[in-house]
Design a protein around this motif. Structure first.
Motif, mmCIF file in Angstrom:
data_model
loop_
_atom_site.group_PDB
_atom_site.id
_atom_site.type_symbol
_atom_site.label_atom_id
_atom_site.label_comp_id
_atom_site.label_asym_id
_atom_site.label_seq_id
_atom_site.Cartn_x
_atom_site.Cartn_y
_atom_site.Cartn_z
ATOM 1 N N ASP A 190 0.820 -1.207 0.000
ATOM 2 C CA ASP A 190 0.000 0.000 0.000
ATOM 3 C C ASP A 190 0.858 1.262 0.000
ATOM 4 O OD1 ASP A 190 -2.262 -1.562 0.028
ATOM 5 O OD2 ASP A 190 -2.625 -1.350 2.182
ATOM 6 N N LEU A 191 1.918 1.265 0.799
ATOM 7 C CA LEU A 191 2.778 2.442 0.864
ATOM 8 C C LEU A 191 3.508 2.677 -0.452
ATOM 9 C CD1 LEU A 191 4.337 2.336 4.440
ATOM 10 C CD2 LEU A 191 2.977 4.178 3.436
ATOM 11 N N SER A 192 3.952 1.611 -1.096
ATOM 12 C CA SER A 192 4.613 1.778 -2.389
ATOM 13 C C SER A 192 3.671 2.421 -3.390
ATOM 14 C CB SER A 192 5.104 0.417 -2.896
ATOM 15 O OG SER A 192 5.767 0.549 -4.137
ATOM 16 N N GLU A 193 2.418 1.974 -3.394
ATOM 17 C CA GLU A 193 1.447 2.546 -4.327
ATOM 18 C C GLU A 193 1.111 3.991 -3.979
ATOM 19 O OE1 GLU A 193 -0.841 -1.628 -5.558
ATOM 20 O OE2 GLU A 193 -1.775 -0.264 -4.114
ATOM 21 N N ARG A 194 1.003 4.303 -2.691
ATOM 22 C CA ARG A 194 0.630 5.661 -2.300
ATOM 23 C C ARG A 194 1.775 6.653 -2.468
ATOM 24 N NH1 ARG A 194 -3.616 7.329 -0.345
ATOM 25 N NH2 ARG A 194 -2.595 8.966 0.867
ATOM 26 N N THR A 195 2.971 6.245 -2.086
ATOM 27 C CA THR A 195 4.103 7.168 -2.148
ATOM 28 C C THR A 195 4.747 7.209 -3.522
ATOM 29 O OG1 THR A 195 5.670 5.463 -1.425
ATOM 30 C CG2 THR A 195 4.613 6.787 0.302
ATOM 31 N N ARG A 196 4.411 6.241 -4.394
ATOM 32 C CA ARG A 196 5.026 6.107 -5.720
ATOM 33 C C ARG A 196 6.520 5.850 -5.614
ATOM 34 N NH1 ARG A 196 1.318 4.243 -7.520
ATOM 35 N NH2 ARG A 196 2.025 4.526 -9.674
ATOM 36 N N ARG A 197 6.925 5.187 -4.559
ATOM 37 C CA ARG A 197 8.311 4.770 -4.364
ATOM 38 C C ARG A 197 8.377 3.260 -4.515
ATOM 39 N NH1 ARG A 197 10.692 8.907 -5.717
ATOM 40 N NH2 ARG A 197 8.620 9.167 -6.569
ATOM 41 N N HIS A 198 9.431 2.784 -5.126
ATOM 42 C CA HIS A 198 9.617 1.337 -5.255
ATOM 43 C C HIS A 198 10.186 0.754 -3.964
ATOM 44 C CE1 HIS A 198 8.429 0.504 -9.323
ATOM 45 N NE2 HIS A 198 9.145 1.520 -9.776
ATOM 46 N N CYS A 199 9.639 -0.383 -3.554
ATOM 47 C CA CYS A 199 10.134 -1.163 -2.423
ATOM 48 C C CYS A 199 10.500 -2.535 -2.962
ATOM 49 C CB CYS A 199 9.067 -1.268 -1.333
ATOM 50 S SG CYS A 199 9.534 -2.310 0.072
ATOM 51 N N MET A 200 11.774 -2.844 -2.974
ATOM 52 C CA MET A 200 12.254 -4.038 -3.668
ATOM 53 C C MET A 200 12.954 -5.003 -2.724
ATOM 54 S SD MET A 200 13.806 -1.697 -6.689
ATOM 55 C CE MET A 200 14.258 -0.549 -5.385
ATOM 56 N N GLN A 201 12.659 -6.277 -2.878
ATOM 57 C CA GLN A 201 13.413 -7.321 -2.207
ATOM 58 C C GLN A 201 14.669 -7.556 -3.018
ATOM 59 O OE1 GLN A 201 12.224 -10.039 0.680
ATOM 60 N NE2 GLN A 201 14.185 -9.005 0.691
ATOM 61 N N LEU A 202 15.816 -7.191 -2.484
ATOM 62 C CA LEU A 202 17.058 -7.320 -3.248
ATOM 63 C C LEU A 202 17.537 -8.761 -3.163
ATOM 64 C CD1 LEU A 202 18.925 -3.961 -2.632
ATOM 65 C CD2 LEU A 202 17.326 -4.621 -4.434
ATOM 66 N N MET A 409 23.533 -7.607 -9.426
ATOM 67 C CA MET A 409 22.288 -7.061 -8.893
ATOM 68 C C MET A 409 22.381 -5.549 -8.703
ATOM 69 S SD MET A 409 20.284 -8.002 -5.339
ATOM 70 C CE MET A 409 21.619 -7.371 -4.306
ATOM 71 N N VAL A 410 23.451 -5.093 -8.067
ATOM 72 C CA VAL A 410 23.607 -3.661 -7.823
ATOM 73 C C VAL A 410 23.772 -2.912 -9.138
ATOM 74 C CG1 VAL A 410 25.123 -1.915 -6.802
ATOM 75 C CG2 VAL A 410 24.519 -3.968 -5.498
ATOM 76 N N TYR A 411 24.551 -3.472 -10.047
ATOM 77 C CA TYR A 411 24.734 -2.827 -11.351
ATOM 78 C C TYR A 411 23.397 -2.638 -12.057
ATOM 79 C CZ TYR A 411 26.132 -2.029 -16.177
ATOM 80 O OH TYR A 411 26.259 -1.497 -17.437
ATOM 81 N N ARG A 412 22.595 -3.688 -12.092
ATOM 82 C CA ARG A 412 21.327 -3.618 -12.820
ATOM 83 C C ARG A 412 20.343 -2.677 -12.131
ATOM 84 N NH1 ARG A 412 18.497 -3.123 -17.313
ATOM 85 N NH2 ARG A 412 16.369 -3.960 -17.092
ATOM 86 N N LEU A 413 20.252 -2.739 -10.805
ATOM 87 C CA LEU A 413 19.336 -1.847 -10.094
ATOM 88 C C LEU A 413 19.692 -0.387 -10.348
ATOM 89 C CD1 LEU A 413 17.188 -1.072 -8.008
ATOM 90 C CD2 LEU A 413 18.897 -1.517 -6.214
ATOM 91 N N GLY A 420 16.209 5.568 -15.964
ATOM 92 C CA GLY A 420 14.769 5.758 -15.878
ATOM 93 C C GLY A 420 13.988 4.569 -16.390
ATOM 94 N N LEU A 421 14.441 3.348 -16.058
ATOM 95 C CA LEU A 421 13.793 2.121 -16.506
ATOM 96 C C LEU A 421 12.922 1.543 -15.398
ATOM 97 C CD1 LEU A 421 16.904 0.423 -18.190
ATOM 98 C CD2 LEU A 421 15.182 1.891 -19.271
ATOM 99 N N VAL A 422 12.068 0.611 -15.778
ATOM 100 C CA VAL A 422 11.263 -0.135 -14.805
ATOM 101 C C VAL A 422 12.174 -1.118 -14.077
ATOM 102 C CG1 VAL A 422 9.335 -1.744 -14.523
ATOM 103 C CG2 VAL A 422 9.217 0.080 -16.251
ATOM 104 N N PRO A 423 12.098 -1.218 -12.750
ATOM 105 C CA PRO A 423 12.947 -2.190 -12.050
ATOM 106 C C PRO A 423 12.585 -3.614 -12.440
ATOM 107 C CG PRO A 423 11.298 -1.296 -10.558
ATOM 108 C CD PRO A 423 11.216 -0.481 -11.824
ATOM 109 N N ASP A 424 13.554 -4.507 -12.310
ATOM 110 C CA ASP A 424 13.335 -5.903 -12.681
ATOM 111 C C ASP A 424 12.315 -6.585 -11.778
ATOM 112 O OD1 ASP A 424 15.151 -5.607 -14.709
ATOM 113 O OD2 ASP A 424 16.780 -6.679 -13.691
#
Length: 474
Positions: A190-202, A409-413, A420-424
């Motif tokens: 919910d927070l990711s959708e509301r804040t428009r911030r990505h939350c990713m499991q690395l 992983m770090v390089y791609r992220l 400005g790409l969509v995260p994997d």
């Protein structure tokens, strides 16, 4: 290219204030019946007592599936947690071009000093240091010059740190698992959708060379129609969990006194979920878990730990080996295993099977028709030239730990952030890959009774979209 702090505006418009997000999220959680209290030893306390707890609450904002990062010339990173994992991950962040570590945080001041010295030794400006107690990470997250908060702390605080980062307008990448409770997973979505911030499991294992090769082969149809897969975290950690110096305190061992199920499903689940396009055309719908008695840690303690050690007050309940079966919407089966309490050579199993053949790892071997017809395993390396992912062709000998997949992983992220790409992978993947933590606990307690896995995407899983099998940017 824009290096402005990302908390101000994005493609969806102005980000909501921290206060409004806190107020709205709390109301939505209460309305959905997700305020479950402290995680205890019952299925109800884990938030899995019945189907009503897995129903999707109302969406809090537009989907984050397919949402690109804001383009920027430099990715400015704040690192929270500088123990074994955080300190080792500092190296790839310093090695990847276009990344600057601007802040480091750990309640142990000596660890922040070592990290800051490492940054300076790499020829970068000295980072800001946050070492004033357990909550100083909040001040790091408030900085205006941080684009990404990287969290590598004990599991107990992953959720709170990811939440704080997003509320302060930061993208956040979290080590496994992203949270320990079902209601916490929903709140992160919910927070990711509301804040428009990505939350990713690395999840670094998604970027292993074998995993990425199998992924491309699966998408190319080499295994035919996919039927089954398996992943695991079978790793003898007894010595490390009882070591007085390896972890900062006994936090990891203590989870074995609280939960019975799979405490660490992500390394096995993430790659297989990618093979099967989970959340991108298929979804995980249920999990049934079975656990052995909890004997291994107590036996190790009896043989190796002197009387009077604080660990003798602990009672271990986590199954020495947990075996879970995950069913997908398309009828596929994923087997997950977890065992860190008994002698066992390291294995993530990492297998995939379909109508044309099968791959199995540890050791890597393959049998697919029509390439093989003699009922004997074949050499998996022979597929490297055709099916290695472009990231591994571009970085054939990456630096850093875990065979180079940390660096990849770090390089791609950070590449996705700079371009400005969509995260994997996104918050829906983070929640799905972590859901077996509370759900396997509930299932083991219920003698294997199936537990529904929530649709964290709220229907978006039906839409095919890209993931880790990415196209090389032009």
């Amino acid at each position: 290219m824009n290096d402005a702090a990302p908390g101000n505006q994005d493609r969806a418009g102005d980000s909501p204030s921290r206060r409004s997000v806190l107020r709205t999220t709390a109301g939505a959680a209460g309305a959905a019946g997700l305020g479950l209290g402290a995680l205890g030893g019952t299925a109800a306390a884990a938030g899995t007592e019945g189907p009503e707890t897995t129903a999707a609450p109302p969406r809090q904002g537009p989907t984050m599936a397919g949402v690109p990062f804001e383009r920027r010339s430099t990715v400015r990173v704040g690192i929270v947690g500088l123990g074994n994992r955080g300190d080792s991950m500092l190296d790839p962040f310093l090695a990847v071009p276009g990344v600057r570590v601007v802040a480091v945080c750990d309640p142990v001041k000596a660890k922040t000093e070592r990290a800051a010295a490492k940054v300076v030794a790499a020829g970068r400006p000295s980072p800001a240091v946050y070492a004033n107690g357990e909550n100083d990470y909040e001040h790091l997250c408030e900085r205006g010059d941080v684009d990404l908060v990287y969290v590598a702390t004990p599991w107990d605080v992953h959720f709170a740190m990811a939440r704080t980062a997003m509320l302060n307008g930061k993208h956040v990448g979290v080590e496994c698992p992203v949270a320990m409770r079902l209601d916490e997973l929903w709140e992160l979505v919910d927070l990711s959708e509301r804040t428009r911030r990505h939350c990713m499991q690395l999840e670094n294992c998604c970027y292993g060379r074998n995993e990425m090769r199998v992924l491309r082969m699966a998408h190319a149809g080499k295994f035919g129609e996919l039927l089954h897969g398996a992943g695991a975290y079978n790793h003898d950690l007894r010595g490390l969990m009882f070591s007085p110096t390896y972890y900062e305190g006994p936090w990891r061992r203590l989870w074995h006194t609280r939960l019975r199920g799979d405490l660490y499903p992500n390394h096995g689940f993430g790659p297989v979920a990618n093979y099967m396009d989970v959340n991108r055309g298929d979804r995980a719908v249920s999990i049934s878990s079975f656990g052995t008695p909890a004997l291994g840690l107590a036996e190790y303690r009896a043989a190796n730990v002197p009387p009077g050690d604080p660990s003798w007050k602990e009672t271990y309940v986590a199954s020495d080996r947990t075996i879970s079966m995950v069913q997908t919407a398309r009828g596929r089966v994923i087997r997950l295993e977890h065992d860190v309490s008994t002698p066992h050579p390291y294995s993530r199993i990492n297998s995939l099977g379909g109508t044309k053949g099968v791959f199995e790892d540890y050791p890597a071997r393959i049998y697919v028709e029509p390439d093989h017809t003699d009922d004997r395993w074949a050499d998996f390396s022979s597929y490297a030239g055709e099916f290695d992912h472009w990231l591994w062709k571009e970085h054939a000998d990456p630096p850093g730990g875990h065979g180079g997949m940390d660096y990849i992983m770090v390089y791609r992220l950070t590449q996705c952030m700079r371009l400005g790409l969509v995260p994997d992978f996104d918050v829906y993947d983070a929640a799905t890959w972590t859901a077996p933590v509370p759900l396997s606990h509930a299932s083991v307690k219920a003698k294997g009774a199936p537990q529904r896995i929530p649709d964290f995407t709220r229907g978006e899983w039906r839409r095919a979209r890209s993931g880790v099998d990415s196209v090389k940017p032009g």
